[in-house]
Design an enzyme around this catalytic site. Structure first.
Site, mmCIF file in Angstrom:
data_model
loop_
_atom_site.group_PDB
_atom_site.id
_atom_site.type_symbol
_atom_site.label_atom_id
_atom_site.label_comp_id
_atom_site.label_asym_id
_atom_site.label_seq_id
_atom_site.Cartn_x
_atom_site.Cartn_y
_atom_site.Cartn_z
ATOM 1 N N GLY A 190 -5.517 -4.623 4.677
ATOM 2 C CA GLY A 190 -4.710 -5.605 3.958
ATOM 3 C C GLY A 190 -5.269 -7.004 3.984
ATOM 4 O O GLY A 190 -5.332 -7.686 2.950
ATOM 5 N N ARG A 191 -5.711 -7.471 5.161
ATOM 6 C CA ARG A 191 -6.151 -8.862 5.272
ATOM 7 C C ARG A 191 -7.515 -9.103 4.642
ATOM 8 O O ARG A 191 -7.969 -10.247 4.584
ATOM 9 C CB ARG A 191 -6.157 -9.286 6.732
ATOM 10 C CG ARG A 191 -6.990 -8.429 7.667
ATOM 11 C CD ARG A 191 -6.638 -8.752 9.125
ATOM 12 N NE ARG A 191 -7.326 -7.923 10.092
ATOM 13 C CZ ARG A 191 -6.932 -6.702 10.455
ATOM 14 N NH1 ARG A 191 -5.859 -6.153 9.886
ATOM 15 N NH2 ARG A 191 -7.589 -6.021 11.370
ATOM 16 N N GLU A 251 -5.550 -11.204 13.612
ATOM 17 C CA GLU A 251 -5.166 -9.786 13.464
ATOM 18 C C GLU A 251 -6.354 -8.883 13.777
ATOM 19 O O GLU A 251 -6.181 -7.754 14.209
ATOM 20 C CB GLU A 251 -4.660 -9.497 12.046
ATOM 21 C CG GLU A 251 -3.168 -9.669 11.895
ATOM 22 C CD GLU A 251 -2.608 -8.987 10.656
ATOM 23 O OE1 GLU A 251 -3.376 -8.382 9.885
ATOM 24 O OE2 GLU A 251 -1.384 -9.056 10.455
ATOM 25 N N HIS A 308 -4.566 -37.979 10.709
ATOM 26 C CA HIS A 308 -3.355 -38.718 11.048
ATOM 27 C C HIS A 308 -2.330 -37.815 11.737
ATOM 28 O O HIS A 308 -1.165 -38.213 11.892
ATOM 29 C CB HIS A 308 -2.752 -39.337 9.785
ATOM 30 C CG HIS A 308 -3.633 -40.371 9.162
ATOM 31 N ND1 HIS A 308 -3.544 -41.717 9.466
ATOM 32 C CD2 HIS A 308 -4.660 -40.264 8.279
ATOM 33 C CE1 HIS A 308 -4.445 -42.387 8.795
ATOM 34 N NE2 HIS A 308 -5.146 -41.532 8.059
ATOM 35 N N LYS A 359 6.935 -3.807 13.762
ATOM 36 C CA LYS A 359 7.554 -3.182 12.592
ATOM 37 C C LYS A 359 8.436 -2.002 13.008
ATOM 38 O O LYS A 359 9.559 -1.835 12.521
ATOM 39 C CB LYS A 359 6.482 -2.689 11.620
ATOM 40 C CG LYS A 359 5.732 -3.774 10.873
ATOM 41 C CD LYS A 359 4.722 -3.118 9.934
ATOM 42 C CE LYS A 359 3.870 -4.123 9.197
ATOM 43 N NZ LYS A 359 2.874 -3.460 8.323
ATOM 44 N N LYS A 411 0.827 -1.211 0.000
ATOM 45 C CA LYS A 411 0.000 0.000 0.000
ATOM 46 C C LYS A 411 0.859 1.258 0.000
ATOM 47 O O LYS A 411 0.580 2.226 -0.710
ATOM 48 C CB LYS A 411 -0.946 -0.006 1.203
ATOM 49 C CG LYS A 411 -1.955 1.142 1.186
ATOM 50 C CD LYS A 411 -2.917 1.100 2.361
ATOM 51 C CE LYS A 411 -4.067 0.170 2.128
ATOM 52 N NZ LYS A 411 -5.149 0.307 3.120
ATOM 53 N N GLU A 447 10.007 -5.827 4.046
ATOM 54 C CA GLU A 447 10.169 -7.149 3.447
ATOM 55 C C GLU A 447 9.887 -7.101 1.944
ATOM 56 O O GLU A 447 10.648 -7.645 1.137
ATOM 57 C CB GLU A 447 9.230 -8.179 4.104
ATOM 58 C CG GLU A 447 9.490 -8.429 5.572
ATOM 59 C CD GLU A 447 8.608 -7.590 6.476
ATOM 60 O OE1 GLU A 447 8.378 -8.015 7.614
ATOM 61 O OE2 GLU A 447 8.156 -6.512 6.022
#
Length: 518
Positions: A264-265, A350, A381, A492, A204, A210
């Site tokens: 964002g999410r 979040e 399993h 951050k 954004k 990163e």
């Protein structure tokens, strides 16, 4: 005022729920089936291509009615209206929350509608040009790969959806770079051809460390193997920052915006979902949006008792706040949905991982749960042993599809038999005693069954929107802000301080570890 500021634990229904819980918490689910003649009718929802059965829960009809009363007492209906109409419900950041507008045909704002339509038009154009071979690489070769460079909401959603809908692939192979880990990026770059690859940088602000570090590494690799001039043919930016992408070498026509009112999410429905549209094609992407839009209408218009997101949210609150369950498990019986638990983990944790309410007071009740999961039958399993015989009570969502994508009906029957067997086994158990006590399984473990006709773009859109709305309902009732993430921002900012100033502001333990890392 935006969302109502009402402490749920002070409401009459909450106090009655405490009493009701104390009365029935040791009941077996089978007891409810025996005592409630219409349980299946009242605890099942048929909607479009979905069948949701929540009858296998440690919840009586009386408790369920009290939970729906809690919706009314916390003003949920009004809060839902504000969720959709653009009110500033993300008050701590002074923002509206309108990711639902990205899939809506009509909004209350002409400006928002124009922005959504313009972005969708760009997405369609880019997708169609790549898939039809109109947009080629610098050397004239058809694009074969698309690499999404982003992190968090700029990565998890698109990766989950492209994997889930890979059956509908148009032939373009997707890759994702998110972690700052240089080894992964270097290894990926060894396996792709720059001549036939498009890169989408999703940030954004175009400053996420990163994403920018990875993007610069990819740029350096591309220039070394091709040239700087051809960046314009192979790089796209999804960002509100238009200047930095231009300096990077990206043309204006290849910069798509992310509205400020989209978190964002929850952003995969718009420009962040460009890689989805490229991979499954623009028509399938439109169908994906339509499925979400229809679930939004169901959420807005359906009475609480038969409203799928509301019911799932109420069950979550019931187990979290009364049974004191700390986790919920998501169990899709389809390997294509292997990343759905991770996606929902981020979307939920979040959002509702908060300890301060909307009035600025510390809460004295539980808010967000821990979300985790895996696909059946792999999960059977792995961790089902603990679910069946362990000491933890873990509410579970089982998700399955009536029809397979391919024609292997026999193997699909084995899959769905396992799906059905596990919900049944969790409910009924297997009583043993004496020499066989170690085989004893109590049962009485809760689960929801979400049965969907087929894994299509339309139905996946509905499924994701269902969980988004569930997350909103939980936050609404529990009087917290679901759409900020200050805990993420703290980490951050400290990371930036360490990069700029070393260990000067670190605690004693972290300072010692810093020295060992040097």
């Amino acid at each position: 005022m935006a969302l109502s500021k009402i402490n749920p634990t002070k409401q009459p229904s909450w106090k009655k729920l405490v009493q009701q819980f104390n009365k029935e918490n040791n009941f077996h689910i089978n007891d409810f089936f025996k005592e409630e003649n219409n349980r299946l009718d009242e605890f099942c929802i048929n909607w479009e291509n979905f069948y949701v059965d929540f009858s296998k829960n440690r919840l009586s009809n009386n408790s369920f009615k009290l939970l729906t009363d809690l919706c009314k007492e916390t003003n949920l209906k009004n809060n839902i209206k504000k969720y959709f109409n653009g009110s500033i419900i993300n008050e701590t950041e002074n923002r509206a929350v309108l990711h639902t507008a990205l899939r809506s045909k009509h909004t209350n704002s002409t400006e928002i509608s124009e922005e959504v339509n313009n972005t969708l038009s760009k997405i369609r154009t880019i997708s169609d040009e790549i898939n039809k071979g109109v947009r080629l690489g610098y050397s004239g070769k058809k694009i074969e790969n698309v690499v999404n460079i982003g992190i968090g909401g700029s990565h998890l959603g698109p990766e989950m959806v492209t994997e889930a809908l890979s059956f509908y692939s148009q032939g373009i192979k997707p890759y994702f770079i998110s972690n700052i880990d240089p080894d992964y990026t270097e290894n990926l770059l060894k396996s792709i051809n720059p001549d036939t690859t498009i890169f989408i940088i999703v940030s954004k602000t175009f400053t996420t460390i990163e994403t920018l570090k990875n993007a610069k590494k990819v740029r350096k690799w591309f220039v070394k193997n091709v040239n700087e001039e051809s960046i314009k043919n192979h790089f796209i930016a999804v960002s509100n920052n238009t200047e930095d992408p231009k300096e990077f070498g990206i043309e204006s026509k290849n910069i798509l915006s992310i509205p400020e009112w989209v978190g964002g999410r929850f952003s995969l429905w718009g420009s962040v979902g460009l890689i989805i549209s490229i991979c499954i094609g623009s028509k399938n992407f439109d169908d994906f949006l339509r499925g979400a839009r229809e679930m939004d209408l169901h959420f807005k218009e359906t009475p609480f008792e038969k409203n799928i997101p509301v019911v799932l949210a109420l069950l979550s609150i019931w187990y979290n706040n009364f049974f004191k369950c700390e986790t919920e498990v998501i169990l899709p019986y389809n390997q294509f949905l292997c990343k759905l638990p991770d996606y929902l983990q981020q979307a939920s944790m979040e959002s509702n991982g908060k300890s301060i309410d909307r009035e600025g007071k510390r809460v004295d009740y539980q808010t967000g749960t821990i979300i985790w999961g895996s696909t059946g039958t792999n999960a059977q399993h792995a961790f089902f042993q603990l679910m069946h015989q362990g000491t933890k009570l873990i509410p579970a969502d089982f998700i399955a599809f009536k029809e397979p994508l391919f024609d292997d009906i026999e193997q699909h029957k084995i899959l769905t038999s396992n799906f059905l067997a596990q919900t049944n086994a969790l409910l009924v158990g297997n009583k043993k005693s004496g020499d066989e006590i170690h085989k004893n399984i109590d049962g009485n473990k809760p689960s929801n069954t979400i049965l969907i006709n087929k894994l299509t773009p339309h139905n996946l859109g509905s499924l994701i929107a269902m969980y988004e709305s569930k997350i909103f309902v939980i936050g609404s009732i529990l009087n917290i802000y679901s759409f900020d993430q200050w805990g993420v921002e703290l980490g951050k900012s400290i990371a930036k301080q360490i990069l700029n100033n070393g260990k000067s502001n670190l605690d004693e333990s972290s300072s010692q570890i810093y020295d060992k890392l040097q």
